[in-house]
Design an enzyme around this catalytic site. Structure first.
Site, PDB file in Angstrom:
ATOM      1  N   ARG A 174       0.852  -1.191   0.000  1.00  0.00           N
ATOM      2  CA  ARG A 174       0.000   0.000   0.000  1.00  0.00           C
ATOM      3  C   ARG A 174       0.889   1.243   0.000  1.00  0.00           C
ATOM      4  O   ARG A 174       0.608   2.226  -0.655  1.00  0.00           O
ATOM      5  CB  ARG A 174      -0.948   0.002   1.205  1.00  0.00           C
ATOM      6  N   TYR A 204     -15.704  17.546 -15.841  1.00  0.00           N
ATOM      7  CA  TYR A 204     -16.078  16.137 -15.812  1.00  0.00           C
ATOM      8  C   TYR A 204     -17.197  15.918 -14.771  1.00  0.00           C
ATOM      9  O   TYR A 204     -17.093  16.378 -13.631  1.00  0.00           O
ATOM     10  CB  TYR A 204     -14.832  15.308 -15.473  1.00  0.00           C
ATOM     11  N   ASP A 258      -6.574  19.564 -13.989  1.00  0.00           N
ATOM     12  CA  ASP A 258      -6.898  18.227 -14.473  1.00  0.00           C
ATOM     13  C   ASP A 258      -6.439  18.184 -15.930  1.00  0.00           C
ATOM     14  O   ASP A 258      -7.040  18.800 -16.799  1.00  0.00           O
ATOM     15  CB  ASP A 258      -8.409  17.979 -14.345  1.00  0.00           C
ATOM     16  N   LYS A 262      -7.514   7.341 -19.348  1.00  0.00           N
ATOM     17  CA  LYS A 262      -7.777   7.853 -20.700  1.00  0.00           C
ATOM     18  C   LYS A 262      -6.517   7.781 -21.570  1.00  0.00           C
ATOM     19  O   LYS A 262      -6.036   6.709 -21.825  1.00  0.00           O
ATOM     20  CB  LYS A 262      -8.353   9.263 -20.595  1.00  0.00           C
TER      21      LYS A 262
END
Ligand SMILES: *Cc1c(COP(=O)(O)O)cnc(C)c1O
Length: 380
Positions: A46, A98, A170, A195
């Site tokens: 982690r 978004y 972003d 993406k």
């Protein structure tokens, strides 16, 4: 190093034990210690994983940043950034963004006492009336989704810096091939790696890139403390995808320009949304801050009849009707009912998002086939 060389090599060294040229998938949760605390820099996956480390370093290099952090999804990266805030803090965001980002802002973090303002950021002056002492973060998405407005990153970051406000860009739609916001004064770059960076529609992942050590340490603490991490297999797939980022982006940019050009002269098309068009409101800024105009094109049809747009979406053969974008294959979408359904209709219309708008993620297939598909879909 130039961009293409970085895409292939930055942060990546052959495996020290075998010489394997590709970063191994370190599919392990834990690492053996010789004596308590005596280890090779890895204790638990982690916190750190070598496959993830290679990807994080590669992404940092591509964005001209010092530190990269990867998350289980783009929204996971967004969630981590919002945890930098405290109740009472305010965020100014673009009004055309978004849908999932709008949703986490309004449906999750508003409940924790954070206030969000949505403004049309393509006019810098629109921010002035909402900035206050409480403003702690400015959230920029450019090109915006799905209207492909362009926001002047440098101008907004300058304004933010003068008031000690953190700026997040972003950079999902542009990718670092097209623009590197840290060079334009941004504090933080966020990505949906899902993406273009991954590029093959086979991974969901997010990333954050920063230059400031203190900010990195805070975010790395949150990455480990909240556990929003991607697995090593996904990190491997993204490392593989990024090796062709420069080649893919070049092809996306060329094909999207041809699609925009075709749509502009089509008798059934009303409006084409694409920053490469000289009459686009912020074309001059796009030309200045972007190396290309990207792979996304949106359009509306004459008459603005939702039924016409739906018929076109159903008739596409090469363009697949699906959420998401940025993969090698062409996709089409209907923002009002798909990606942006979580934004109320009144809000959508205020931002200029019509129900008939069609959004295209132009792939890297041969352009003749892409245009032929548009032609047959638009034919009655
Ligand atoms: C898809 C997307 C996100 C969310 O990323 P996920 O990987 O789907 O969680 C955030 N911002 C933009 C611009 C996106 O397109």
């Amino acid at each position: 190093m130039k961009f293409g060389t970085k895409a292939i090599h930055a942060g990546i060294t052959p495996d020290p034990t075998t010489g394997a040229i590709m970063t191994p998938i370190y599919q392990t949760s834990t690492y053996v210690q010789v004596s308590p605390g005596d280890h090779k820099g890895y204790e638990y996956s982690r916190t750190h994983n070598p496959t993830r480390t290679a990807l994080q370093n590669n992404l940092a290099a591509l964005e001209n940043g010092l530190y990269g952090l990867c998350f289980a999804s783009g929204m996971g990266a967004t969630d981590t950034l919002l945890k930098l805030l405290k109740p009472g803090d305010e965020v100014i965001s673009t009004n055309d963004l978004y849908g999932g980002t709008y949703r986490i802002f309004t449906k999750v973090y508003e409940g924790f006492g954070i206030k969000f303002h949505f403004v049309a950021m393509d006019e810098v002056k629109n921010l002035e009336s909402v900035i206050s002492d409480k403003t702690k973060m400015i959230w920029i998405e450019t090109p915006t989704n799905p209207l492909l407005n362009i926001i002047d990153i440098k101008a907004i970051c300058k304004l933010a810096k003068s008031k000690n406000i953190l700026t997040v860009v972003d950079n999902t739609f542009a990718t670092p091939y097209i623009q590197t916001p840290l060079d334009l004064g941004a504090d933080i770059v966020a990505h949906s790696v899902t993406k273009y960076l991954s590029g093959h529609s086979d991974v969901v992942m997010g990333a954050i890139i920063v230059n400031d050590k203190k900010l990195h340490d805070q975010l790395a603490f949150l990455q480990n403390a909240c556990g929003n991490v991607p697995g090593p297999q996904d990190c491997f797939l993204v490392l593989r995808g990024i090796k062709t980022l420069h080649l893919r982006m070049k092809a996306h940019i060329e094909n999207a320009a041809r699609v925009a050009e075709y749509l502009l002269t089509h008798p059934k098309i009303d409006k084409v949304y694409y920053p490469g068009i000289p009459t686009h409101k912020n074309h001059a800024i796009a030309k200045e801050q972007m190396k290309g105009f990207g792979g996304m094109v949106s359009f509306t049809m004459k008459g603005d009849d939702l039924k016409d747009s739906i018929r076109v979406l159903e008739k596409f053969k090469l363009f697949s009707l699906a959420e998401s974008l940025g993969g090698v294959e062409s996709l089409c979408g209907h923002p009002a009912s798909m990606t942006h359904a979580s934004i109320p209709k009144a809000e959508r219309e205020k931002a200029g998002l019509k129900d008939s708008l069609v959004r295209l993620s132009v792939g890297v297939e041969d352009i003749e086939d892409i245009i032929a598909d548009l032609e047959q879909a638009l034919e009655n």
